[in-house]
Design an enzyme around this catalytic site. Structure first.
Site, PDB file in Angstrom:
ATOM      1  N   HIS A  14       0.840  -1.205   0.000  1.00 35.85           N
ATOM      2  CA  HIS A  14       0.000   0.000   0.000  1.00 35.85           C
ATOM      3  C   HIS A  14       0.870   1.248   0.000  1.00 35.85           C
ATOM      4  O   HIS A  14       2.092   1.160   0.103  1.00 35.85           O
ATOM      5  CB  HIS A  14      -1.001  -0.015   1.159  1.00 35.85           C
ATOM      6  CG  HIS A  14      -0.384   0.099   2.528  1.00 35.85           C
ATOM      7  ND1 HIS A  14       0.390  -0.895   3.081  1.00 35.85           N
ATOM      8  CD2 HIS A  14      -0.444   1.088   3.451  1.00 35.85           C
ATOM      9  CE1 HIS A  14       0.779  -0.520   4.291  1.00 35.85           C
ATOM     10  NE2 HIS A  14       0.291   0.692   4.543  1.00 35.85           N
TER      11      HIS A  14
ATOM     12  N   HIS B 160       1.512   3.896   1.915  1.00 34.14           N
ATOM     13  CA  HIS B 160       2.155   4.618   3.022  1.00 34.14           C
ATOM     14  C   HIS B 160       3.681   4.584   2.883  1.00 34.14           C
ATOM     15  O   HIS B 160       4.262   3.574   2.497  1.00 34.14           O
ATOM     16  CB  HIS B 160       1.718   4.036   4.371  1.00 34.14           C
ATOM     17  CG  HIS B 160       0.278   4.328   4.692  1.00 34.14           C
ATOM     18  ND1 HIS B 160      -0.466   3.586   5.567  1.00 34.14           N
ATOM     19  CD2 HIS B 160      -0.554   5.303   4.226  1.00 34.14           C
ATOM     20  CE1 HIS B 160      -1.692   4.092   5.643  1.00 34.14           C
ATOM     21  NE2 HIS B 160      -1.775   5.124   4.828  1.00 34.14           N
TER      22      HIS B 160
ATOM     23  N   ASP C  28       6.192   4.430   4.861  1.00 38.59           N
ATOM     24  CA  ASP C  28       7.025   3.442   5.562  1.00 38.59           C
ATOM     25  C   ASP C  28       7.022   2.083   4.858  1.00 38.59           C
ATOM     26  O   ASP C  28       7.707   1.155   5.289  1.00 38.59           O
ATOM     27  CB  ASP C  28       6.600   3.304   7.040  1.00 38.59           C
ATOM     28  CG  ASP C  28       5.188   2.791   7.226  1.00 38.59           C
ATOM     29  OD1 ASP C  28       4.262   3.329   6.592  1.00 38.59           O
ATOM     30  OD2 ASP C  28       5.002   1.844   8.016  1.00 38.59           O
ATOM     31  N   HIS C  29       6.274   1.976   3.754  1.00 39.48           N
ATOM     32  CA  HIS C  29       6.237   0.730   2.984  1.00 39.48           C
ATOM     33  C   HIS C  29       6.827   0.887   1.590  1.00 39.48           C
ATOM     34  O   HIS C  29       6.948  -0.082   0.854  1.00 39.48           O
ATOM     35  CB  HIS C  29       4.793   0.223   2.888  1.00 39.48           C
ATOM     36  CG  HIS C  29       4.224  -0.101   4.229  1.00 39.48           C
ATOM     37  ND1 HIS C  29       4.050  -1.390   4.673  1.00 39.48           N
ATOM     38  CD2 HIS C  29       3.851   0.711   5.255  1.00 39.48           C
ATOM     39  CE1 HIS C  29       3.583  -1.368   5.918  1.00 39.48           C
ATOM     40  NE2 HIS C  29       3.450  -0.098   6.287  1.00 39.48           N
TER      41      HIS C  29
ATOM     42  N   HIS D 262      -7.316  -0.823   5.639  1.00 40.90           N
ATOM     43  CA  HIS D 262      -6.271   0.106   6.113  1.00 40.90           C
ATOM     44  C   HIS D 262      -6.130   1.236   5.095  1.00 40.90           C
ATOM     45  O   HIS D 262      -6.151   2.411   5.439  1.00 40.90           O
ATOM     46  CB  HIS D 262      -4.975  -0.668   6.292  1.00 40.90           C
ATOM     47  CG  HIS D 262      -3.805   0.149   6.759  1.00 40.90           C
ATOM     48  ND1 HIS D 262      -3.731   0.689   8.009  1.00 40.90           N
ATOM     49  CD2 HIS D 262      -2.657   0.505   6.127  1.00 40.90           C
ATOM     50  CE1 HIS D 262      -2.583   1.351   8.135  1.00 40.90           C
ATOM     51  NE2 HIS D 262      -1.916   1.259   7.006  1.00 40.90           N
TER      52      HIS D 262
ATOM     53  N   ASP E 110      -0.102  -3.896   6.334  1.00 41.66           N
ATOM     54  CA  ASP E 110      -0.716  -3.357   7.552  1.00 41.66           C
ATOM     55  C   ASP E 110      -2.171  -3.807   7.687  1.00 41.66           C
ATOM     56  O   ASP E 110      -3.003  -3.078   8.227  1.00 41.66           O
ATOM     57  CB  ASP E 110      -0.666  -1.817   7.538  1.00 41.66           C
ATOM     58  CG  ASP E 110       0.738  -1.279   7.793  1.00 41.66           C
ATOM     59  OD1 ASP E 110       1.648  -2.080   8.078  1.00 41.66           O
ATOM     60  OD2 ASP E 110       0.906  -0.046   7.704  1.00 41.66           O
TER      61      ASP E 110
ATOM     62  N   HIS F   7       4.874  -4.902  10.581  1.00 38.08           N
ATOM     63  CA  HIS F   7       5.338  -4.195  11.773  1.00 38.08           C
ATOM     64  C   HIS F   7       5.497  -5.153  12.949  1.00 38.08           C
ATOM     65  O   HIS F   7       4.769  -6.143  13.057  1.00 38.08           O
ATOM     66  CB  HIS F   7       4.340  -3.106  12.203  1.00 38.08           C
ATOM     67  CG  HIS F   7       4.296  -1.923  11.281  1.00 38.08           C
ATOM     68  ND1 HIS F   7       5.141  -0.848  11.406  1.00 38.08           N
ATOM     69  CD2 HIS F   7       3.498  -1.659  10.211  1.00 38.08           C
ATOM     70  CE1 HIS F   7       4.854   0.044  10.458  1.00 38.08           C
ATOM     71  NE2 HIS F   7       3.863  -0.424   9.709  1.00 38.08           N
TER      72      HIS F   7
END
Ligand code: ZN
Ligand code: FE
Length: 253
Positions: free
Chosen positions: A53, A55, A57-58, A111, A128, A166
């Site tokens: 996805h 975001h 941090d990905h 999410h 996530d 995570h």
């Protein structure tokens, strides 16, 4: 080296690396540094990137990894992610002949609207969406979508290894134990995770069987979970209202 292994990155992210022979694929490289170090150490070439996805941090590592290795980059067609060369939708596959790997693509909205999960080598890369003993926050989708996505993941073979993005397990377990304090499988998993984390080891991968046995977000029809929600709100209602109440409860706990 293990064929599937987590690379710790950023605050609490895991970038999962699949490798065979001299090639590797990584899932959700939020940061390029740790991936490059691992590839160099193991003398691997990066054949592909899978993104769950949008975001940061990905996906933050995409530009640097692309400049260095020119991998194919797969990700959700429904999200705007710079660098994707192979947009994917539910039912597609991502093929990596270099590793003799085929990944199935599952749509798991909730999410984010376009969130995908990947299934390959009997491992689930769920970003996530599903965490051990928990689930992702619902940012773009609805509780009904998230519940439905998790329900489809729960139908995968029980031995499927669950590779979450995570290390949230200890925090999730504190919440899960409030919901189901008497669940013996949950109690045992909490003890194991405490030991793993005390030794600095990842709590993941988990398995679908384990998640079904103790993750409250996969258990909104279980009498013990319904009762816990009922105690808190005075009423419980159908499985979707139980799930929605659980997610709200976790958000504020
Ligand atoms: Zn996210
Ligand atoms: Fe994330």
């Amino acid at each position: 080296m293990e064929p599937v292994q987590p690379i710790a990155a950023l605050q609490d992210n895991y970038i999962w690396m699949l490798s065979r022979g001299s090639h590797a694929v990584v899932v959700d490289p939020g940061d390029a540094g740790p991936v490059i170090r691992c590839l160099q150490q193991e003398r691997l070439h990066l054949a592909g990137i899978l993104i769950t996805h949008h975001h940061l941090d990905h996906r933050g590592g995409i530009p640097e990894l692309c400049a260095r290795y020119r991998p194919r980059v797969y990700g959700p067609h429904a999200e705007n992610i710079p660098g994707i060369t192979h947009p994917l939708a539910s039912g597609d596959t991502a093929q990596f002949p270099e590793l003799d790997l085929t990944c199935e693509v599952l749509a798991v909205p909730g999410h984010t609207r376009g969130h995908l999960a990947y299934l390959g080598w009997e491992h689930l890369f769920c970003g996530d969406t599903l965490f051990s003993a928990g689930c992702g926050r619902i940012f773009e989708g609805t509780p009904a979508e998230m519940k439905d996505s998790l329900g489809r993941l729960a139908e995968l073979p029980e031995t499927t290894e669950v590779c979450c993005a995570h290390e949230y397990t200890e925090d999730n377990l504190r919440f899960a134990l409030m919901v189901e304090p008497a669940n013996p499988i949950l109690q045992k998993w909490a003890e194991e995770v405490t030991l793993l984390r005390a030794r600095g080891r990842p709590s993941l991968p988990s398995t679908i069987a384990l998640e079904k046995a103790m993750n409250p977000f996969l258990r909104s029809s279980e009498p013990s979970v319904v009762e816990a929600v009922c105690r808190r709100r005075g009423s419980a209602g159908d499985p979707l209202s139980v799930f929605t109440a659980l997610r709200k409860w976790k958000d504020t706990f």
